[in-house]
Design an enzyme around this catalytic site. Structure first.
Site, PDB file in Angstrom:
ATOM      1  N   HIS A 125       0.437  -1.428   0.030  1.00 26.92           N
ATOM      2  CA  HIS A 125      -0.454   0.048   0.101  1.00 26.92           C
ATOM      3  C   HIS A 125       0.871   1.642  -0.027  1.00 26.92           C
ATOM      4  CE1 HIS A 125      -3.690  -1.918   0.235  1.00 26.92           C
ATOM      5  NE2 HIS A 125      -3.225  -3.014   1.233  1.00 26.92           N
ATOM      6  N   ASP A 162      -3.023 -10.934  -2.470  1.00 26.86           N
ATOM      7  CA  ASP A 162      -3.179  -9.987  -1.108  1.00 26.86           C
ATOM      8  C   ASP A 162      -4.855  -9.666  -1.394  1.00 26.86           C
ATOM      9  OD1 ASP A 162      -2.581  -8.456   1.258  1.00 26.86           O
ATOM     10  OD2 ASP A 162      -4.177  -8.161   1.029  1.00 26.86           O
ATOM     11  N   HIS A 164      -6.239  -7.119  -0.177  1.00 23.57           N
ATOM     12  CA  HIS A 164      -6.148  -5.876  -1.245  1.00 23.57           C
ATOM     13  C   HIS A 164      -5.366  -4.577  -2.123  1.00 23.57           C
ATOM     14  CE1 HIS A 164      -7.340  -6.270   3.322  1.00 23.57           C
ATOM     15  NE2 HIS A 164      -8.098  -5.693   3.156  1.00 23.57           N
ATOM     16  N   ASP A 246      -4.551 -12.440   2.531  1.00 26.18           N
ATOM     17  CA  ASP A 246      -6.162 -12.186   3.485  1.00 26.18           C
ATOM     18  C   ASP A 246      -6.471 -12.556   2.926  1.00 26.18           C
ATOM     19  OD1 ASP A 246      -4.613 -10.585   2.033  1.00 26.18           O
ATOM     20  OD2 ASP A 246      -5.047  -8.850   3.263  1.00 26.18           O
TER      21      ASP A 246
END
Length: 309
Positions: A125, A162, A164, A246
């Site tokens: 991120h 991931d 996200h 995740d």
């Protein structure tokens, strides 16, 4: 030697505070899973400290220095509502990025076929000029630009599974035609980026968003029909995996339903492409994953496949 594991005890000293999902127990669970007998063949190395020069290939030097200056001498400080730092966070972040740099070195030199970096804080991120989403520096991007600057590996692909979207890696890569960013992720979900229409200036950002409740069929379809063909067409000199776990069915922060077998399958498929295009060179770096048991088992499945890639 086929697979090298990079980690460092300093990554446990990044204290995010009581109840924060990105906690030191995540790394402890991963390392415990990789200490069983089946992983005895892993070569284990301490992650070195990344230098400001290495970090500054992916971020402006003044930004790197500003983030390091924010590390408190005691207690905690907040970069944003999600991104918490403590006195140990500076070294942890430098070790996390340094692990990927060192992993690139051993893979590019032929010492190891591939490497896994069990580190925190995560990185995907972290944008060019912004730390966010539990991430301080973009570990994968730092490794990618090190591979180019030091080893002459021009074309680097990052595959991010991931749950996200890795807005940071996309932000850093989107204007570089010789960097490819590919992502499967849940959408809508934090950070709100990663629509299929986001392609980068050179068509070098490939996003395959998945709706909530998607599982193995949807993930494998996206990989087979979107992600893997893009990497195959790109023909990378090095493949980096942003390995977040995740998207696992047991993870509390999202709503995809992948299993350990899905992560193993994806790793095998990526290994096939790496053998075809870049001498099997893969560097994988831990990103998310917040159910400790699921994180441990999925990471073990991923590393197990790396050992046979």
């Amino acid at each position: 030697m086929f697979t090298t594991l990079f980690t460092h005890a300093a990554c446990l000293d990044h204290d995010t505070g009581l109840g924060h999902p990105e906690c030191a127990d995540r790394l402890r669970s991963v390392l415990a899973a990789l200490e069983t007998e089946e992983f005895y063949m892993l070569e284990r190395q301490d992650a070195p400290l990344a230098t400001v020069e290495q970090l500054s290939r992916a971020h402006p030097r003044e930004h790197v220095e500003r983030i390091l200056s924010l590390v408190p001498e005691q207690e905690h400080a907040g970069i944003d509502a999600d991104t918490v730092i403590s006195p140990g966070s500076g070294e942890a972040a430098l070790r996390a990025a340094g692990a990927v740099v060192a992993a690139v070195d051993v893979v590019a030199s032929g010492h190891s076929r591939n490497a896994f970096c069990a580190v925190r804080p995560p990185g995907h991120h972290a944008e060019y000029e912004k730390a966010m989403g539990f991430c301080l520096f973009n570990n994968a991007a730092v490794g990618a630009y090190h591979a180019r600057a030091v080893h002459g590996l021009q074309r680097i692909a990052v595959m991010d599974f991931d749950v996200h979207h890795g807005n940071g890696t996309q932000d850093i890569f989107q204007r570089d035609p010789d960097m490819l960013y590919c992502s499967t992720h849940q959408s809508p979900l934090y950070p709100g980026t990663g629509d299929a229409a986001e392609k980068g200036e050179y068509g070098n950002c490939i996003n395959a968003p998945l709706p909530a409740m998607s599982g193995s069929p949807e993930f494998r379809h996206a990989m087979t029909h979107v992600i893997l063909p893009a990497i195959d067409h790109f023909k990378p000199d090095l493949l980096i995996i942003s390995a977040g776990f995740d998207a696992h069915s047991r993870d509390p922060l999202a709503g995809l339903h992948l299993t350990d077998d899905d992560f193993a399958w994806a790793t095998r498929k990526l290994g096939d492409l790496a053998r075809t295009h870049c001498g099997a060179r893969i560097v994988s770096v831990l990103e998310g994953g917040y159910n400790l048991r699921a994180l441990a088992s999925a990471t073990a499945a991923h590393v197990r496949e790396l050992m046979y890639c």
